[in-house]
Design a protein around this motif. Sequence first.
Motif, mmCIF file in Angstrom:
data_model
loop_
_atom_site.group_PDB
_atom_site.id
_atom_site.type_symbol
_atom_site.label_atom_id
_atom_site.label_comp_id
_atom_site.label_asym_id
_atom_site.label_seq_id
_atom_site.Cartn_x
_atom_site.Cartn_y
_atom_site.Cartn_z
ATOM 1 N N THR A 22 0.793 -1.226 0.000
ATOM 2 C CA THR A 22 0.000 0.000 0.000
ATOM 3 C C THR A 22 0.827 1.277 0.000
ATOM 4 N N LYS A 23 2.150 1.182 0.208
ATOM 5 C CA LYS A 23 2.913 2.419 0.380
ATOM 6 C C LYS A 23 3.974 2.595 -0.707
ATOM 7 N N ASN A 24 4.207 3.861 -1.085
ATOM 8 C CA ASN A 24 5.314 4.148 -2.006
ATOM 9 C C ASN A 24 6.616 4.314 -1.199
ATOM 10 N N ALA A 25 7.720 4.531 -1.912
ATOM 11 C CA ALA A 25 9.034 4.536 -1.261
ATOM 12 C C ALA A 25 9.137 5.560 -0.114
ATOM 13 N N PRO A 26 8.770 6.851 -0.328
ATOM 14 C CA PRO A 26 8.880 7.794 0.794
ATOM 15 C C PRO A 26 7.994 7.402 1.983
ATOM 16 N N GLU A 27 6.791 6.885 1.698
ATOM 17 C CA GLU A 27 5.899 6.458 2.787
ATOM 18 C C GLU A 27 6.501 5.281 3.566
ATOM 19 N N LYS A 28 7.128 4.352 2.816
ATOM 20 C CA LYS A 28 7.743 3.205 3.486
ATOM 21 C C LYS A 28 8.879 3.667 4.412
ATOM 22 N N TYR A 29 9.652 4.644 3.926
ATOM 23 C CA TYR A 29 10.756 5.151 4.740
ATOM 24 C C TYR A 29 10.220 5.854 5.996
ATOM 25 N N LEU A 30 9.179 6.679 5.826
ATOM 26 C CA LEU A 30 8.589 7.387 6.975
ATOM 27 C C LEU A 30 8.039 6.400 7.999
ATOM 28 N N GLU A 31 7.410 5.345 7.499
ATOM 29 C CA GLU A 31 6.891 4.324 8.403
ATOM 30 C C GLU A 31 8.035 3.668 9.187
ATOM 31 N N LEU A 32 9.123 3.393 8.491
ATOM 32 C CA LEU A 32 10.273 2.744 9.140
ATOM 33 C C LEU A 32 10.853 3.635 10.236
ATOM 34 N N ILE A 33 11.061 4.933 9.947
ATOM 35 C CA ILE A 33 11.652 5.784 10.993
ATOM 36 C C ILE A 33 10.663 6.023 12.141
ATOM 37 N N THR A 34 9.375 5.843 11.880
ATOM 38 C CA THR A 34 8.393 5.999 12.958
ATOM 39 C C THR A 34 8.366 4.759 13.852
ATOM 40 N N TYR A 35 8.268 3.583 13.216
ATOM 41 C CA TYR A 35 8.050 2.370 14.011
ATOM 42 C C TYR A 35 9.327 1.590 14.315
ATOM 43 N N HIS A 36 10.333 1.725 13.478
ATOM 44 C CA HIS A 36 11.590 1.001 13.729
ATOM 45 C C HIS A 36 12.781 1.929 13.540
ATOM 46 N N PRO A 37 12.848 3.023 14.344
ATOM 47 C CA PRO A 37 13.955 3.976 14.192
ATOM 48 C C PRO A 37 15.318 3.307 14.371
ATOM 49 N N GLU A 38 15.346 2.216 15.149
ATOM 50 C CA GLU A 38 16.631 1.549 15.394
ATOM 51 C C GLU A 38 17.253 1.030 14.097
ATOM 52 N N ILE A 39 16.416 0.643 13.149
ATOM 53 C CA ILE A 39 16.953 0.134 11.878
ATOM 54 C C ILE A 39 17.647 1.272 11.123
ATOM 55 N N VAL A 40 16.977 2.420 11.077
ATOM 56 C CA VAL A 40 17.546 3.560 10.354
ATOM 57 C C VAL A 40 18.791 4.091 11.063
ATOM 58 N N GLU A 41 18.740 4.064 12.399
ATOM 59 C CA GLU A 41 19.868 4.612 13.162
ATOM 60 C C GLU A 41 21.099 3.717 13.106
ATOM 61 N N LEU A 42 20.883 2.409 13.109
ATOM 62 C CA LEU A 42 22.011 1.505 13.306
ATOM 63 C C LEU A 42 22.525 0.867 12.017
ATOM 64 N N MET A 43 21.776 0.980 10.934
ATOM 65 C CA MET A 43 22.157 0.280 9.708
ATOM 66 C C MET A 43 22.724 1.239 8.672
ATOM 67 N N PRO A 44 23.707 0.768 7.882
ATOM 68 C CA PRO A 44 24.143 1.592 6.756
ATOM 69 C C PRO A 44 23.009 1.777 5.732
ATOM 70 N N VAL A 45 23.023 2.914 5.035
ATOM 71 C CA VAL A 45 21.963 3.242 4.057
ATOM 72 C C VAL A 45 21.736 2.082 3.090
ATOM 73 N N LYS A 46 22.825 1.458 2.655
ATOM 74 C CA LYS A 46 22.716 0.391 1.654
ATOM 75 C C LYS A 46 21.820 -0.746 2.157
ATOM 76 N N LYS A 47 21.987 -1.084 3.440
ATOM 77 C CA LYS A 47 21.185 -2.179 4.011
ATOM 78 C C LYS A 47 19.728 -1.741 4.195
ATOM 79 N N VAL A 48 19.528 -0.488 4.607
ATOM 80 C CA VAL A 48 18.147 0.007 4.768
ATOM 81 C C VAL A 48 17.441 -0.025 3.414
ATOM 82 N N ALA A 49 18.168 0.388 2.364
ATOM 83 C CA ALA A 49 17.598 0.382 1.009
ATOM 84 C C ALA A 49 17.210 -1.043 0.598
ATOM 85 N N LYS A 50 18.088 -1.995 0.880
ATOM 86 C CA LYS A 50 17.795 -3.399 0.539
ATOM 87 C C LYS A 50 16.593 -3.913 1.305
#
Lengths: 185, 185
Positions: B138-166
């Motif tokens: 149901t979500k496009n790329a920016p929405e998916k990213y916003l959802e991730l930083i809202t519900y799983h900020p630890e992933i964005v904080e602790l992972m390199p961009v390349k892994k978050v993108a994957k």
Amino acid sequence: MTISEFIKTNLHTDEVLPFETPVETFKKNSEISSKGKIERFAYFIHSGIVQAAIDSQGEEKIIDFFFPNQFFSSYTSFLTQCPSDVIISAVTNCEVEVIDLHKLQAAYQTSLVCNQLGRYAIEKVYIKRIEREKSFLTKNAPEKYLELITYHPEIVELMPVKKVAKYLGIHPESLSRIRKTVAHA
Amino acid sequence: MTISEFIKTNLHTDEVLPFETPVETFKKNSEISSKGKIERFAYFIHSGIVQAAIDSQGEEKIIDFFFPNQFFSSYTSFLTQCPSDVIISAVTNCEVEVIDLHKLQAAYQTSLVCNQLGRYAIEKVYIKRIEREKSFLTKNAPEKYLELITYHPEIVELMPVKKVAKYLGIHPESLSRIRKTVAHA
């Protein structure tokens, strides 16, 4: 099959659930579990077919089909106590056995068979979801269709093309083309 | 936290698993559970981060990250007794507690706490997978990213961009653009 028979067959015990599970019927196309409500029940299908769908910007996306001897529920809504974003409805006339999730939750404190059944049922839906996710990540439309007719022929046999297309995330016309190709292969 | 402490905190019982759960360590980037093998273990993370990935035509697709006090396993492989198609590896140095799934399976026959823990753990991963599937549908790329930083900020904080993108199924360059937009919003 009833829930008690399901327990006997799959968990190999004569134990039964420590609360009543009334039988209910739903007419074809009626809603069993609505969007926006917190789920209170789980259901075991005696007869009929059920679908779970989400609404994506006005477009219905079918995420699951359920058949006799399977459990269904908007279970994440109950577990998270968040309003359900899934609409569960009867594809055909259905007879189901109803589990009150609050009674189940209370029984989880002490009842071995409730925990065994809860674990077993969610293991099954988990496997189904994982298979679907992997399929969406790694397969193109014809591969997804081939996988479906291999592992879940009942969906292809019993559902109209339009619903199968919604389930696979493919345009109905593309699915018709794929079906013709597969039939002539 | 140990598994016993996890049980006490989340299942509100002083019961412990009826078998040993040895502690093991894995070096950063080492494989914990391999593709092609039938899974025999489940793991509980004391420290470190773990990823689960699948290989899609030579391209690594990350399907999950796991953090301390979470369980992980190629559990569907164990349940179905099919070779795993998931590669689970240590993103950082890790210390984990190891559950022998055959011992767990045997204990499921009689142990309330084993069934409670098994049910609870799979409920959690099930919710995670459902959320991810709905997000992808149901979500496009920016929405998916916003959802991730809202519900799983630890992933964005602790992972390199390349892994978050994957993980999000987005090209790394698109993700960099989205991050800039979000940062300036």
